[in-house]
Enzyme design. Sequence first.
Site, PDB file in Angstrom:
ATOM      1  N   HIS A   1      12.082  -1.099 -12.434  1.00  0.00           N
ATOM      2  CA  HIS A   1      11.834  -2.529 -12.625  1.00  0.00           C
ATOM      3  C   HIS A   1      11.862  -3.190 -11.250  1.00  0.00           C
ATOM      4  O   HIS A   1      12.888  -3.145 -10.559  1.00  0.00           O
ATOM      5  CB  HIS A   1      12.918  -3.116 -13.537  1.00  0.00           C
TER       6      HIS A   1
ATOM      7  N   HIS B   1       0.800  -1.230   0.000  1.00  0.00           N
ATOM      8  CA  HIS B   1       0.000   0.000   0.000  1.00  0.00           C
ATOM      9  C   HIS B   1       0.836   1.286   0.000  1.00  0.00           C
ATOM     10  O   HIS B   1       1.875   1.390   0.645  1.00  0.00           O
ATOM     11  CB  HIS B   1      -0.931   0.017   1.216  1.00  0.00           C
TER      12      HIS B   1
END
Length: 210
Positions: A137, A128
Amino acid sequence: MKTAVLYGGGGHAKGVLECLWSAGVLVAGFFDDDPAVTELCGIRSLGTFDPALASGLPLLIAIGDNATRSRVARRLEHASTVVSHSSALLSTLAWVDEGTVVFHRAVVQSGVRVGRHVILNTAAVVEHDCVLADFVHVAPGAVLCGRVRVDEGTLIGAGATVLPGVAIGRWCTVGAGAVVTRPLPDFSVAVGMPARVIRKIGPVGIRQLP
Ligand SMILES: CC(C)(COP(=O)(O)OP(=O)(O)OC[C@H]1O[C@@H](n2cnc3c(N)ncnc32)[C@H](O)[C@@H]1OP(=O)(O)O)[C@@H](O)C(=O)NCCC(=O)NCCS
């Protein structure tokens, strides 16, 4: 049915293809600067990039290397789209920008913001309220705990973990399996548990950046 085209016909492109197919997107072809690359999983090469062949179709830049992907994206400025594998879990309260690919079984939780042309690779977990800038990446199996920030172009290596709220600078490499407990400055290469900076990306690496 939607149709897209790819830029890049290497190993990373195979995973991107799987994501597109699972999302019901047809792939009309792929561009590659290397004339030796003629075929990708039964799909023919369209040669070097030709905007006429990609006209009206979203382009996914299927290149795993962050610096190369960013160079191509800046050069082409072609419309893209978000692709998420059908097995990925993408919160409706997450914001993901175009060109980003969410791979098999990746999890993107509520309140996350992800920039352009980001790779959230197989089984990566982005908890979150994380914020990921363009060209990041997150490699297979890496875990970003809540409220982590990752700046532009950084690679979070396979199986690495970043603890809650930690900020990682731009164009860093976090080694495979590292546990990042403290902020990392721009251009750091960090490995281990807890992660320590082993070097900065040198002048050669920096010259290669966009
Ligand atoms: C961190 C990394 C970039 C270092 O690569 P490098 O600059 O070529 O470094 P080297 O291989 O020369 O290793 C330098 C030292 O760090 C150690 N090291 C390298 N990677 C390490 C890692 N992930 N964890 C712990 N130590 C590591 C090496 O053993 C070596 O130690 P030594 O000097 O005591 O012998 C690379 O090993 C890595 O982990 N890359 C991430 C790969 C990845 O996950 N890619 C995702 C693909 S989808």
